[in-house]
Design an enzyme around this catalytic site. Structure first.
Site, mmCIF file in Angstrom:
data_model
loop_
_atom_site.group_PDB
_atom_site.id
_atom_site.type_symbol
_atom_site.label_atom_id
_atom_site.label_comp_id
_atom_site.label_asym_id
_atom_site.label_seq_id
_atom_site.Cartn_x
_atom_site.Cartn_y
_atom_site.Cartn_z
ATOM 1 N N SER A 329 0.803 -1.229 0.000
ATOM 2 C CA SER A 329 0.000 0.000 0.000
ATOM 3 C C SER A 329 0.830 1.272 0.000
ATOM 4 O O SER A 329 0.289 2.362 -0.206
ATOM 5 C CB SER A 329 -0.942 0.007 1.205
ATOM 6 O OG SER A 329 -1.924 -1.002 1.066
ATOM 7 N N ASP A 353 -16.519 1.949 -2.311
ATOM 8 C CA ASP A 353 -15.702 0.807 -1.887
ATOM 9 C C ASP A 353 -16.577 -0.140 -1.066
ATOM 10 O O ASP A 353 -16.726 0.021 0.139
ATOM 11 C CB ASP A 353 -14.513 1.292 -1.053
ATOM 12 C CG ASP A 353 -13.596 0.151 -0.623
ATOM 13 O OD1 ASP A 353 -13.984 -1.018 -0.762
ATOM 14 O OD2 ASP A 353 -12.484 0.436 -0.124
#
Length: 655
Positions: A329, A353
């Site tokens: 990430s 999301d």
């Protein structure tokens, strides 16, 4: 009976004999005179030179190797002089018998024998190979008294390299070792001047700064003209030209910061690179585990070499320079900047999301679960996989590649240390070149999806991640990373900075950089790293990351306890501080440690505290960090500038 003699005939024969003998004598005398003329007149200069060379010897004087200092003047590499006992195999007869006999005069351990065997294998029969080093005065005297018993064995005074801080910064410093046959062959291509300067030199830099700045550190070889006896022993010095010591190499490294980081890693594996984003200076360059470079100075023995080279932890691997990892990430902020710069997505575009992303019949999941609608800043803060899956799909692999390349991902940074690994920044062209079978060369759209979260084919070094972080911190200005600041002439004392190439402006729009910086600030103020940076005296910006060490089956839930330790996820963090005026940028990975906020971010927090707030962890805090159980600092931090060097390593309590 009366003998009748022919007197006239005898006289004639006698005269002939006298003439012949005289002629022979005259011829011989003439030849002798001619030979004397040839030797004394024709070859006078040549023979006089040979006679002088038989009486004298020209001996190279190896210079003192230059020192290596950190940015504060702390000595990292120095020299000491000691006597060595050396054997020339071609002159010693039965070498094993000679060693057995020598062991009755001076102490020779099994380790000495193993080291000698290893060095002999890398040398020629007429090379002098040390069997014992650092002899005491008593041992020197004992051998000198019995030297006549040992042909081909002699005592030499040599300079030895010393690394006073042991394992600290070993991957940066490197080490020196005996020149092996491969290196001798390579040296044959050197210029005559360089080759002459290494006459009498048996040791050379092998890794790190010792290798990169070898000719700077080596110095200029001197010569001595010695009068010798018929047996070849030096009687007196006739003339000399002193050697010029090597120059001092001054690093950008802060050795106290370097040791702090190495201590914080404890027994864990990983790497950390800290650099000044304004200049490219490397402030800390850590690879764990480390090794003791002093082991190599005298020639490492077989057992020690086997222990280092066969260890599963790979202590000889410079993970900061040659370790290649998926960034996880920590790649997301760069993906966000790529979207802004290429116009593929604006900062205020909201993406839903739901905790999964469907593409091509595959379901790409997210450990964060359903977090709803997120814009770019919030996607960075909450580390939304779905946001960046969809972004990667929209951009495509080649556009991602073209944007990330100038940031240094998958590229050689050009740092002044040898052996840098390129890593992998995937593209359609890369895949065609990397694989042989046509079906493997094809790029599939589904392979692009995982690139958005720093997985897939992405594999980069911590140096590359640190450089990219520094570029963002400095608003798109790229500086070449460098370990060495300057050199200092040993004779004149003049300090000469190492000139770096001009910085490159990558042309990032300030507004786009501000969006990404705001997202990174939100990570440490309200996101995954908020606990670690609680109470900091500065505002940091950063991103935690978790990266797979091994590929898992689709839709399989990650379970660290079910995996071998070397198969568990890596923990990462990238960041810089202060957020609005960055003075330090950091990239760190702790191998197989799991969550980035739990294992990697605490190390970066203490690095920032040291550099910006002059704080050093308390002993209780250090123990917690080593065990991977740290968040915000605990206990009263020590004043970093007051911490005594070298720092004693406190013993961590049992977990």
């Amino acid at each position: 009976m009366t003998e009748i003699r022919n007197v006239a005939a005898e006289i004639a024969r006698f005269k002939r004999r006298v003439f012949i003998i005289g002629l022979v004598v005259l011829t011989a005398f003439g030849l002798l005179c001619a030979r004397l003329f040839y030797l004394q007149v024709v070859r006078h200069e040549d023979l006089a030179e040979q006679a002088e060379s038989n009486r004298t010897a020209i001996v190279p004087v190896v210079p003192n190797r230059g020192l290596i200092l950190d940015r504060n003047g702390i000595v990292l590499a120095s020299n000491y002089s000691a006597y060595t006992l050396e054997i020339t195999p071609s002159k010693a007869g039965d070498v094993e018998e000679a060693i057995d006999n020598l062991s009755k005069v001076v102490d020779i351990t099994p380790r000495d024998r193993r080291r000698f065997k290893r060095l002999r294998e890398d040398s020629r029969s007429f090379d002098s190979v040390p069997i014992r080093t650092r002899l005491s005065d008593e041992e020197v005297a004992r051998f000198a008294a019995q030297r006549y018993r040992f042909p081909g064995v002699e005592i030499k005074a040599r300079l030895f390299r010393n690394y006073p801080n042991g394992e600290t910064a070993s991957h940066v410093l490197g080490y020196i070792g005996r020149i092996n046959q491969r290196e001798k062959t390579a040296m044959e291509d050197w210029s005559d001047e360089d080759l002459a300067n290494y006459k009498g030199t048996d040791y050379i830099g092998k890794l790190g700064v010792e290798q990169s700045y070898e000719k700077t550190l080596h110095g200029l070889t001197g010569v001595e003209q010695m009068e010798t006896s018929a047996g070849g022993r030096a009687v007196r010095r006739l003339a000399s030209h002193p050697a010029t010591p090597g120059n001092t190499v001054m690093l950008a490294l802060d050795i106290k910061l370097q040791k702090l980081v190495e201590d914080m890693f404890g027994n864990r594996r990983g790497a950390l690179v800290a650099m000044d984003p304004r200049t490219g200076e490397i402030l800390a360059f850590v690879s764990k585990p480390t090794f003791d470079p002093n082991l190599f100075v005298e020639g490492i023995d077989t057992d020690s070499w086997k222990e280092l080279s066969e260890s599963l932890d790979k202590p000889l691997l410079n993970r900061a320079l040659r370790g290649s990892y998926p960034p996880g990430s920590t790649y997301k902020p760069f993906m966000a900047l790529a979207a802004l710069q290429t116009g593929k997505r604006g900062p205020n575009v909201v993406v839903n999301d739901p905790g999964y992303f469907n593409f091509g019949g595959h379901r790409f999941g997210s450990p964060e679960g359903n977090i709803g609608g997120v814009d770019m800043r919030r996607a960075i803060q909450l580390s939304s996989n779905i946001y960046f899956y969809s972004l990667a799909n929209e951009m495509g692999v080649d556009l991602i590649h073209d944007f990330m390349k100038p940031l240094g991902f998958g590229q050689i940074t050009g740092i002044d240390l040898g052996g840098e690994l390129r890593g992998v920044l995937p593209s359609t062209a890369w895949k065609r070149a990397a694989y042989k079978r046509p079906e493997q060369q094809k790029w599939y759209a589904g392979e692009t999806i995982s690139l958005g979260i720093g997985q897939g084919y992405n594999n980069f070094t911590m140096l590359q991640l640190a450089q990219a972080t520094a570029i963002v911190a400095d608003g798109g200005i790229r500086h070449k990373p460098h370990v060495v600041l300057a050199t200092r002439d040993t004779v004149s004392g003049q300090v000469t900075p190492v000139v770096q190439p001009p910085a490159d402006d990558l042309g990032f729009a300030p507004a786009n950089v501000a969006v990404v910086r705001d997202g990174l600030v939100s990570v440490v103020s309200a996101g995954t790293a908020r606990g670690v940076f609680a109470g900091a005296a500065y505002q940091a910006a950063g991103k935690t990351g978790t990266a797979q060490a091994v590929t898992q089956a689709q839709n399989t839930k990650y379970n660290a306890r079910a995996l071998e330790e070397h198969q568990r996820d890596h923990a990462l963090f990238m960041g810089f501080a202060p957020a609005n005026d960055p003075k330090i940028a950091v990239a760190v990975i702790v191998e197989n440690a799991g969550w980035g906020a739990g294992a990697a971010a605490p190390l970066a927090r203490r690095v920032f505290d040291y550099w910006l707030a002059n704080q050093y962890p308390s002993e209780a805090d250090m123990a917690a960090i080593k065990l991977g159980k740290a968040t915000a600092p605990i206990g009263t931090p020590r004043v970093a500038s007051d911490v005594v060097w070298p720092v004693p390593s406190p013993t961590a309590p049992a977990p």
